[in-house]
Design a protein around this motif. Sequence first.
Motif, PDB file in Angstrom:
ATOM      1  N   ARG A  75       0.835  -1.140  -0.021  1.00  0.00           N
ATOM      2  CA  ARG A  75      -0.036   0.204   0.003  1.00  0.00           C
ATOM      3  C   ARG A  75       0.965   1.321   0.128  1.00  0.00           C
ATOM      4  O   ARG A  75       0.327   2.534   0.498  1.00  0.00           O
TER       5      ARG A  75
ATOM      6  N   THR C  61     -19.514   8.750   7.558  1.00  0.00           N
ATOM      7  CA  THR C  61     -18.397   8.262   6.591  1.00  0.00           C
ATOM      8  C   THR C  61     -17.871   6.800   7.276  1.00  0.00           C
ATOM      9  O   THR C  61     -17.929   5.907   6.613  1.00  0.00           O
ATOM     10  N   MET C  62     -18.103   6.543   8.532  1.00  0.00           N
ATOM     11  CA  MET C  62     -17.903   5.124   9.210  1.00  0.00           C
ATOM     12  C   MET C  62     -18.918   4.388   8.609  1.00  0.00           C
ATOM     13  O   MET C  62     -18.772   3.303   8.164  1.00  0.00           O
ATOM     14  N   GLU C  65     -18.551   2.991   5.209  1.00  0.00           N
ATOM     15  CA  GLU C  65     -17.612   1.914   5.228  1.00  0.00           C
ATOM     16  C   GLU C  65     -18.029   0.839   5.854  1.00  0.00           C
ATOM     17  O   GLU C  65     -17.576  -0.339   5.478  1.00  0.00           O
ATOM     18  N   SER C  93     -13.365   5.623  -0.239  1.00  0.00           N
ATOM     19  CA  SER C  93     -13.388   4.308   0.691  1.00  0.00           C
ATOM     20  C   SER C  93     -13.206   2.794   0.096  1.00  0.00           C
ATOM     21  O   SER C  93     -12.507   2.248   0.308  1.00  0.00           O
ATOM     22  N   ARG C  96      -9.617   2.810  -1.112  1.00  0.00           N
ATOM     23  CA  ARG C  96      -8.683   2.310   0.050  1.00  0.00           C
ATOM     24  C   ARG C  96      -9.060   0.839   0.340  1.00  0.00           C
ATOM     25  O   ARG C  96      -7.699   0.203   0.509  1.00  0.00           O
ATOM     26  N   MET C  97      -9.861   0.288   0.190  1.00  0.00           N
ATOM     27  CA  MET C  97     -10.126  -1.098   0.700  1.00  0.00           C
ATOM     28  C   MET C  97      -9.816  -2.206  -0.460  1.00  0.00           C
ATOM     29  O   MET C  97      -9.938  -3.290  -0.316  1.00  0.00           O
ATOM     30  N   PHE C 218     -12.782  -5.415  11.871  1.00  0.00           N
ATOM     31  CA  PHE C 218     -13.720  -5.763  12.745  1.00  0.00           C
ATOM     32  C   PHE C 218     -14.828  -4.654  13.316  1.00  0.00           C
ATOM     33  O   PHE C 218     -15.919  -4.886  13.175  1.00  0.00           O
ATOM     34  N   ALA C 219     -14.150  -3.703  13.470  1.00  0.00           N
ATOM     35  CA  ALA C 219     -14.952  -2.472  14.147  1.00  0.00           C
ATOM     36  C   ALA C 219     -15.953  -2.153  13.299  1.00  0.00           C
ATOM     37  O   ALA C 219     -16.936  -1.758  13.718  1.00  0.00           O
ATOM     38  N   GLN C 241     -20.484  -3.897  20.512  1.00  0.00           N
ATOM     39  CA  GLN C 241     -19.964  -2.582  20.949  1.00  0.00           C
ATOM     40  C   GLN C 241     -21.067  -1.702  21.601  1.00  0.00           C
ATOM     41  O   GLN C 241     -22.224  -2.066  21.464  1.00  0.00           O
TER      42      GLN C 241
ATOM     43  N   ILE D  56     -12.903  12.394  18.400  1.00  0.00           N
ATOM     44  CA  ILE D  56     -13.493  11.948  17.254  1.00  0.00           C
ATOM     45  C   ILE D  56     -14.655  11.283  17.690  1.00  0.00           C
ATOM     46  O   ILE D  56     -14.602  10.704  18.815  1.00  0.00           O
ATOM     47  N   ALA D  58     -16.707   8.376  17.982  1.00  0.00           N
ATOM     48  CA  ALA D  58     -16.632   6.840  17.664  1.00  0.00           C
ATOM     49  C   ALA D  58     -16.791   6.007  18.798  1.00  0.00           C
ATOM     50  O   ALA D  58     -16.618   6.447  19.795  1.00  0.00           O
ATOM     51  N   THR D  59     -16.724   4.502  18.501  1.00  0.00           N
ATOM     52  CA  THR D  59     -16.868   3.591  19.796  1.00  0.00           C
ATOM     53  C   THR D  59     -15.432   3.488  20.077  1.00  0.00           C
ATOM     54  O   THR D  59     -14.452   3.748  19.370  1.00  0.00           O
ATOM     55  N   THR D  61     -13.984   0.489  20.183  1.00  0.00           N
ATOM     56  CA  THR D  61     -13.336  -0.561  19.096  1.00  0.00           C
ATOM     57  C   THR D  61     -12.760  -0.015  17.797  1.00  0.00           C
ATOM     58  O   THR D  61     -12.038  -0.190  17.261  1.00  0.00           O
ATOM     59  N   MET D  62     -13.760   1.007  17.402  1.00  0.00           N
ATOM     60  CA  MET D  62     -13.287   1.975  16.230  1.00  0.00           C
ATOM     61  C   MET D  62     -12.088   2.796  16.487  1.00  0.00           C
ATOM     62  O   MET D  62     -11.277   2.584  15.796  1.00  0.00           O
ATOM     63  N   GLU D  65      -9.179   0.654  16.218  1.00  0.00           N
ATOM     64  CA  GLU D  65      -8.811   0.262  14.895  1.00  0.00           C
ATOM     65  C   GLU D  65      -8.277   1.349  14.077  1.00  0.00           C
ATOM     66  O   GLU D  65      -7.585   1.366  13.223  1.00  0.00           O
ATOM     67  N   ILE D  66      -8.720   2.627  14.573  1.00  0.00           N
ATOM     68  CA  ILE D  66      -8.233   4.010  14.009  1.00  0.00           C
ATOM     69  C   ILE D  66      -6.585   3.845  14.224  1.00  0.00           C
ATOM     70  O   ILE D  66      -5.774   4.078  13.431  1.00  0.00           O
ATOM     71  N   SER D  93      -8.638  -7.408  15.651  1.00  0.00           N
ATOM     72  CA  SER D  93      -8.715  -6.335  14.445  1.00  0.00           C
ATOM     73  C   SER D  93      -7.380  -6.306  13.825  1.00  0.00           C
ATOM     74  O   SER D  93      -7.326  -6.020  12.530  1.00  0.00           O
ATOM     75  N   PRO D 215      -3.669   3.261   4.736  1.00  0.00           N
ATOM     76  CA  PRO D 215      -4.363   2.101   5.138  1.00  0.00           C
ATOM     77  C   PRO D 215      -5.711   1.511   4.474  1.00  0.00           C
ATOM     78  O   PRO D 215      -5.994   2.159   3.520  1.00  0.00           O
ATOM     79  N   TRP D 216      -6.314   0.686   4.928  1.00  0.00           N
ATOM     80  CA  TRP D 216      -7.297   0.037   4.218  1.00  0.00           C
ATOM     81  C   TRP D 216      -8.801   0.808   4.426  1.00  0.00           C
ATOM     82  O   TRP D 216      -9.641   0.508   3.937  1.00  0.00           O
ATOM     83  N   THR D 217      -8.612   1.862   5.055  1.00  0.00           N
ATOM     84  CA  THR D 217      -9.821   2.720   5.462  1.00  0.00           C
ATOM     85  C   THR D 217      -9.617   3.823   5.253  1.00  0.00           C
ATOM     86  O   THR D 217      -8.407   4.716   5.527  1.00  0.00           O
ATOM     87  N   PHE D 218     -10.644   4.765   4.939  1.00  0.00           N
ATOM     88  CA  PHE D 218     -10.447   6.221   5.012  1.00  0.00           C
ATOM     89  C   PHE D 218     -11.098   6.659   6.227  1.00  0.00           C
ATOM     90  O   PHE D 218     -10.483   7.570   6.778  1.00  0.00           O
ATOM     91  N   ALA D 219     -12.304   6.114   6.536  1.00  0.00           N
ATOM     92  CA  ALA D 219     -12.986   6.434   7.785  1.00  0.00           C
ATOM     93  C   ALA D 219     -12.390   6.461   9.128  1.00  0.00           C
ATOM     94  O   ALA D 219     -12.497   7.232   9.946  1.00  0.00           O
ATOM     95  N   LEU D 220     -11.542   5.338   9.236  1.00  0.00           N
ATOM     96  CA  LEU D 220     -10.491   5.167  10.305  1.00  0.00           C
ATOM     97  C   LEU D 220      -9.342   5.449  10.312  1.00  0.00           C
ATOM     98  O   LEU D 220      -8.509   4.968  11.068  1.00  0.00           O
ATOM     99  N   ASP D 221      -8.914   6.325   9.229  1.00  0.00           N
ATOM    100  CA  ASP D 221      -7.482   6.816   8.999  1.00  0.00           C
ATOM    101  C   ASP D 221      -7.410   8.096   9.875  1.00  0.00           C
ATOM    102  O   ASP D 221      -8.229   9.133   9.535  1.00  0.00           O
TER     103      ASP D 221
END
Lengths: 367, 367, 367, 367
Positions: A75, C61-62, C65, C93, C96-97, C218-219, C241, D56, D58-59, D61-62, D65-66, D93, D215-221
Amino acid sequence: MLRMTIGPTRIAPSVLAKTALHPPAINDPDFLKMFAECTRDLRTVHGIEKGLVYIIPATGTMAMEILAASFAPPRSKVAVFSTGMWGDRWTESCRRMGLDVFRLPVNARGPIDYGALGELVAKEGIKTIFCTHVDSSSGLILDLYEIGRISKKNGAMLLVDGICGAGAEKMDQDGWGVDVLLSSTPKAIGVPCGLVMISTSDRATDWLKNRPWEPWTFALDLKPWVSVMEAHNKGQFGYVQSPAGNIVAGLHEGLRLILAEGIGPRVARHERLRKELHAGLEKLGLEILVKDVAYRSNGVTVILYPEGRDGSLLGALQANGLVLPGGTHPDYAAKTFRIGHFGNVTPEDISTTLSVLEQTLKASKAA
Amino acid sequence: MLRMTIGPTRIAPSVLAKTALHPPAINDPDFLKMFAECTRDLRTVHGIEKGLVYIIPATGTMAMEILAASFAPPRSKVAVFSTGMWGDRWTESCRRMGLDVFRLPVNARGPIDYGALGELVAKEGIKTIFCTHVDSSSGLILDLYEIGRISKKNGAMLLVDGICGAGAEKMDQDGWGVDVLLSSTPKAIGVPCGLVMISTSDRATDWLKNRPWEPWTFALDLKPWVSVMEAHNKGQFGYVQSPAGNIVAGLHEGLRLILAEGIGPRVARHERLRKELHAGLEKLGLEILVKDVAYRSNGVTVILYPEGRDGSLLGALQANGLVLPGGTHPDYAAKTFRIGHFGNVTPEDISTTLSVLEQTLKASKAA
Amino acid sequence: MLRMTIGPTRIAPSVLAKTALHPPAINDPDFLKMFAECTRDLRTVHGIEKGLVYIIPATGTMAMEILAASFAPPRSKVAVFSTGMWGDRWTESCRRMGLDVFRLPVNARGPIDYGALGELVAKEGIKTIFCTHVDSSSGLILDLYEIGRISKKNGAMLLVDGICGAGAEKMDQDGWGVDVLLSSTPKAIGVPCGLVMISTSDRATDWLKNRPWEPWTFALDLKPWVSVMEAHNKGQFGYVQSPAGNIVAGLHEGLRLILAEGIGPRVARHERLRKELHAGLEKLGLEILVKDVAYRSNGVTVILYPEGRDGSLLGALQANGLVLPGGTHPDYAAKTFRIGHFGNVTPEDISTTLSVLEQTLKASKAA
Amino acid sequence: MLRMTIGPTRIAPSVLAKTALHPPAINDPDFLKMFAECTRDLRTVHGIEKGLVYIIPATGTMAMEILAASFAPPRSKVAVFSTGMWGDRWTESCRRMGLDVFRLPVNARGPIDYGALGELVAKEGIKTIFCTHVDSSSGLILDLYEIGRISKKNGAMLLVDGICGAGAEKMDQDGWGVDVLLSSTPKAIGVPCGLVMISTSDRATDWLKNRPWEPWTFALDLKPWVSVMEAHNKGQFGYVQSPAGNIVAGLHEGLRLILAEGIGPRVARHERLRKELHAGLEKLGLEILVKDVAYRSNGVTVILYPEGRDGSLLGALQANGLVLPGGTHPDYAAKTFRIGHFGNVTPEDISTTLSVLEQTLKASKAA
């Protein structure tokens, strides 16, 4: 029938004879000695003194992915300085692997804008650069000294497909600062298909040994080969995937012939024959795709079909005893044909090529 | 010096002679005819009538990844029914690719618990099963009919490494319901290293054509080969990566010899020689790793070192003219040695092997 | 100060009061009853009878995703029918995946070419379609009936961001064949930020339960929520969660107000106020970005700055008591400003907006 | 009804009152001032002077992962020092993201073997370490000074989930060398669910800015938040995902209360109450899961059910007015129950908890 194709090129009888001996056991001392001599002689062809040399059974495309998978962090941003079909194959492989690919296309007719590459790499903070020394779809040759400078300045890793250059062009991996250089048997090396040859600088070898991540592949990962080839470079046994013994034997003889000719005289011969060919083509009024001689490779010439001609010309040439391949450049496939003139090519091959071309063009024009 | 190794096995002189001819042009009509005949003859060796046959220049490990990358959906669950080192290589490749691997190890001494595989696949909803027909590290042979049933019952795709079985064991890809079967040149086929042969059932071919995702690799993706091989199966030209012409020529002759012997008689010969060998080993008091004859392969025998012996035995054998390979099974590497007895193996090879073993064991016992 | 923004919109005092109660224990029976009533009432807002409703603490946004990660098979082809900034966020998104994204941009001024989407999906064999019901950067509204037809015809999964539509537009998830629909609290639902609401058709729920692969996360995986929400939909406890109890309480009251108004009358009110607003804007000589009324959403209007005006207009408006947001569409960010008119918006809000606009434009013109 | 749970904990009325105010516009100057004051006050809670603070929606767990998605290079080796359920969530995760996870489980009863972590990290060349300051499933607290030393020595990045410690334990991110620290609102901070708070050292911020991969994610970057939070830390506007204005207002008041108490006295209060509770539990003959007081956290106590007791005890306690949560540690879920005693907990809460426990145990024993 004279075949002036990109590969497999004409193979010396002594090379063929060697490939016909029964394959040795993979840990046979004579075989290990032969293997080590191949890695030693390849240093001269690649222009690398230190570093590590690998001989691996694979296709060229697989070898390109060995480099991309082994050296580009997952990546991450990578630059592909694309001079044609093979640059685009770098792009496709990198895209598949999920890399963030910045493809910088080079005009197939030249000139080559190294400054644009430097700007891209600096601006995007790119740490991995891929390029094709000689792209057989355009005939363009890159100045690896220039790209090495860009790479060093930006702390990047430079990975070069030298398949259509090795054995026909001056190669100076050490001097240019190429981190990883790739060649293969069936082009200017003059050995049957089956092996790829890779050389890594000490920096690249260390990088590989300490690489903190894993690629998507085991089969195409260069890392497990490092200790195997450290053994093989010294004539000792190592194993990760089976070697192709017959082709290694052929390569051993092929390299002997190259070093007997001398790498300097060999490159000079290729240059001389290229100039003769190009002078002849101009006389025939044929236009070479790469305009400026500074960007023309020694072994592959791509030619624009003259006005009113197309792929049917190749059939007419073949009827007159000359096999030439069609175009493969993404933008010029249907507009070009090609002449492969590397490896065991002779002055007679060049003059025959030119005279068949002349006669065929005249004859069909008359008709 | 008699070499009873796993590969490269003894190669017929006529095969070697064919590999020494100058490689053909990749679109030469004679070469295309030869290629098509190879795909036709491979159908007999693999036991497949319909479906598509591929001949690709690659190592066995690369071929295994071609199957895994091309058929297992990214991040899906896969089962590896592992009978030894090569099952573990499936596991490593799948893990690298990011698959969710369920490795089910089989006891190297047997028995083989097919029920456990059936339960795992059903419970986890697994849709891709990998296994090794004959694992050269254990000598175990799988009953592919049983695994085919499990696969069909669960709607899974069955991908089999048949490298150490093809040419020495009965192969019935159609009857067993094996979706993709893989073999290679240097084992029981008796041709130099360099090519892998793959056959896909119509179901697997369709699946590949309509596959809605892309693998991590271009070089090891079977999909671009489908149209190329559809052409090659009919003697027409196609291109994605260059073929290895010399080895294809060798394979052509190798397959001719196999079909001349007849695949049935050839398998029967292997079975007969295996029984002779095993009877002789028992007389010598040597214990075969696989206990039950039902699980023993025709071409590879793994033997436990007798009490008080170790790897030094192999050196003593070699001094007496017999080369045998050491163990490679993860659990038994240091405790076993192996005999390869497939391909162009003769009754004399078996009797010589047994007598050198006998003399060497006696002599060194005396000392 | 009148704020006609996209969100957070005006929140009813009774909703705010509910969010100020002490958060309940996560397994408190009263809380579970409240949660179940929220999922029940959301069915009316989303237009779904069967299927499963999820309430999850996350940003929009989350949530996007969550849909992309949970439903698009890794490395598969997906289509994004992009009507602006939020379509582009789908694209980013998905990219990115590691998905193979086909982005089909819609002209921000209309018309909307559904045929192009149908052709793309059919030609590429795409099985996952993403779109934005109402994109707040353009004001365009998609006809989900048309896209549902395309999706069904091609056996694709249709995933819709309904954040700016739910509560202001007719929603018919069942009738349209939308597989997964997403909304959030702070737009036309009129509840503070913090929760997203998702509904999956039975087909999509089953698909999720039997999904043979795992996402990168996972999240943000919806699958672990399925059993939790199957419990919560019935007023029972489940955990993966922690829920955001305060905002759930606020949502409970917000949905009660929506259902008390009636979803039909509520949509009709939004439509009426939109028409009044647009008539007024036209009188003022202001040009709405979306030309044809057929493509205009009920709750967001994007307006081109009149000749000679730019973002400084927004400051002048604010000085006169009206807060309007600037443009965000990738092609029109600097050329447009916006009016948010969904949720608890009143006829007085519309007339005040128009009169402040009129006065400000006049005054500053004079100056 | 006294609830001694892990969260949401008791929330002060003034905090609830603040969450009930109408949410501000996202660029409202007063809101931006409030946001900046929150980031300032969080520095005291996290023990960080320089570096950057993020708030931010988020939960937990999220948020975990961030951290994992933003800082662990794809396919790299990472260590998880797992003290229970939340360590295992780090593991899951990381596994999902395709990282090469080395999970080092800590005995839930202690002691904590930091040396084993040091050896693992050194041996494997690991550059990313995840751990949970206080794991609410075991009650174990890690000595982050020790882990910080290991991290620094090995040039690794240390990422800590401080959710159950922040506000109840001494936090010294700067002194310990924690690169990234995470907390959330509904534990010892005493604010409703909905926000996570992250602080990155200057080294970690720079690392993020110059990170050469995606990373694999935009929302959790976390990367797109850097410039937004650099603005917000200074009271200026920035946007990437919408903030949750109500909860930010609640957090503002919650932090004011914490600083009014003083972070030192607050931690001392937690320690005092923990000791009182533990002394009382011992008197009742109850055994705390974590044996040695050196490894016990201030805010969560996990207790083994006495001989002959099980989860039904919790119902009996609830009937007597005390709500306690059951066990969640993977190895002790059914054998333990828990007491949450952080945040706005008072001496009366402790004595009530002990007396209800005593009476319930006696009463039911009698029965």
